[in-house]
Enzyme design. Sequence first.
Site, short mmCIF file in Angstrom:
data_model
loop_
_atom_site.label_atom_id
_atom_site.label_comp_id
_atom_site.label_asym_id
_atom_site.label_seq_id
_atom_site.Cartn_x
_atom_site.Cartn_y
_atom_site.Cartn_z
CG ASP A 174 -2.03 -1.01 1.16
OD1 ASP A 174 -2.34 -1.44 0.03
OD2 ASP A 174 -2.56 -1.39 2.21
CD GLU A 272 -8.88 -2.64 0.11
OE1 GLU A 272 -9.74 -3.51 0.25
OE2 GLU A 272 -7.67 -2.81 0.32
NE ARG A 309 -2.13 -8.58 0.70
CZ ARG A 309 -1.59 -7.63 1.46
NH1 ARG A 309 -0.29 -7.43 1.40
NH2 ARG A 309 -2.33 -6.90 2.24
NE ARG A 557 23.50 -26.06 -19.15
CZ ARG A 557 22.70 -26.81 -19.91
NH1 ARG A 557 21.45 -26.42 -20.13
NH2 ARG A 557 23.14 -27.93 -20.43
#
Length: 775
Positions: A174, A272, A309, A557
């Site tokens: 947030d 919201e 999230r 690798r």
Amino acid sequence: MAGASAPKRQDTRKFFENLSGAGKSIAVLTSGGDAQGMNAAVRAVVRMGIYVGAKVYFIHEGYQGMVDGGDNIKEAKWESVSSMLQVGGTVIGSARCKDFRTHEGRLKAAHNLVQRDITNLCVIGGDGSLTGANLFREEWSSLLEELLQQGLIDGEATQRNSELHIVGMVGSIDNDFCGTDMTIGTDSALHRIIEVVDAIMTTAQSHQRTFVLEVMGRHCGYLALVSALACGADWVFIPEMPPEDGWEDNMCQKLSEIRSRGSRLNIIIVAEGATDRQGQHITSDFVKDLVVCRLGFDTRVTILGHVQRGGTPSAFDRILASRMGVEAVLALLEASANTPACVVSLVGNQAVRLPLMECVQMTQEVQKAMDEKKFDEAVRLRGRYLICYSSFNVAVMNVGAPAAGMNAAVRSAVRVGITEGHKMFAVNDGFEGFYKGQIKEIKWGDVGGWTGQGGSLLGTKRTLPGKHLDKIAEQMRIHNINALLVVGGFEAYVGLLELAAARDKYEEFCVPMVMVPSTVSNNIPGSDLSIGSDTALNAITDTCDRIKQSASGTKRRVFIIETMGGYCGYLATVGGLAAGADTVYIYEEPFDIRDLQANVEHLTEKMKTSIQRGLVLRNENCNENFTTDFIYQLYSEEGRGVFDCRKNILGHMQQGGAPSPFDRNFGTKIAAKAMQWITRTLKESYKGGRVFANSEDTACLLGMRRRTLVFQPVAQLRDETDFVHRIPKEQWWLKLRPLMKILAKYKTSYDVSDSGQLEHVTRVRPKDSNTSTAI
């Protein structure tokens, strides 16, 4: 927000070798809601802690794990944090803990820490988690005394663990914590939102629909506001700034006007926690019903929810979390009994340390102001992201190679310019188009939808103006151009120098001129950051993640990857830090065959551990002899029988793609500030019925320097520039090189003289740091 009230250290250079962690134990936990990037922070704490000689512990499941103890508190090894850099969420778990809110719970937690001699705690979470940590520290002495009286610990353990040091890092999507510009996870959440918005806009346009998107932000509107800025939304609702009474009529009128100008869609973003002035909740469904009822538009609602999230962390969050994790360990090593619990955070491009409770208190004051309907006070306390924004002819152009975010900058400049009363002109194809007369007026609606598009819609070329000054002057006279905004890379910088130098000969160039840096290479003197470099970093990081994943079933690798950047090693270095590279070769740090051999030996040793893959990045111009092919062949030969190699040249994919949320936002803000400077400078230089500006400070570059956006005369930047190699002589990111090496387990020296210092939170920013604009 953070101020710079701390005294400077007397020594100009200070190395972390003097800060030993021997005999110390550090525990790291994640608490509250998860956020992408938390794992990068955990990784940095663990590796930096081990590097300085400390024992480092994971506390699984947040405060609940601290209370429960047992296997929830485990010693971390170097390999424990391998492969977690690119993983979202938090691999050590997070939980809401009611037990820790009780005295008995905190007593159990203290006992569990003392049993392991843990007296240094790194907490990654939101304001609730950090407040709990501070209370724990304040009670520490009394908790130890109680444990001693109960016979659970002895006097020696009490003495040995007499001080508890706490450092916090804010992990919250947030971005609702006062004292830091960005919290860990915010940029990644913006990535998720913008991905959805970009996808929705195509279907909305097909059916001429209005979409109402609900994003997270119960008490903070950052995600809503910045995503609206980044996608060019038509209306946005946020908790801190409820709309004025009668907003329903105003919004519907605005949406109707947009459609009447030919647009086929509308985007409305709702946080919201949005409310009206009376405190009534504004829901996405209410907004949808309003649009349908009043305007009859086909309208849909999309609630993003927890998708924000999820997913892999962005390059920005990985770098932010890595820097903050190292800073947290340094803060713990330097802590004393008198040092308050602090939060390490980012202000501009600089790490700072702030007293934890000052930040928490200001964060709580924001909510209090909102509850009391003192919305102006809430905006002032929240800080920089909520600060909002005679007629002249102003031209805007792109110069140099294309970079993602250029279009967002042009859109912002055009709309801010029109708002301030100017007539805006677009120059196509850079200085080449300028002298050919490819200039036309650009209106508000012409830049609709530009924010999310990559490349340069104006067209851009590397042509310099030097050979065409007479024709460019003629075009400026024909179109009566009173000011010039150039968005571009190194050619834009050199071009502005040439125009400024020709002012004595051509009076047409005696107008305000400003450059906004935009190049994936991030090689412009006078600015820490450039538009486009974040998108390129994300492209590099995503590719490296996929390449590393391709080796998950193939052990031993090593991948050799070549990045762009010219002679500037920014992309290679910072991309290497974000991707967890073992070695990065750049021009700025010369290397020879002995260094290559040492790197091969280091990887050979690594292959003996459980981490059996390697990642090597090479800047394209780091060395004319040690080419990518040469390094690939050398590693293949020297590693024969131990590991095999693959190579990959990333090429122009680093320039392409849709701009990242950071580049959209940065481009929008910096171009808006540039236009405000142009307006101010035009008014100052308008005399006798004409504009005349020929002083050094009227031909500027606007760049990010540490914490602030600064206007700097290009003539004064000349001495800071290596023109042969097209790089600044001093580059801030070189200080990240030792950090990258430490996290790859190399022994190195790390200058911490520029690390964060404890400062006090100040409520008002200096005027020149007022860098955000809501459009």
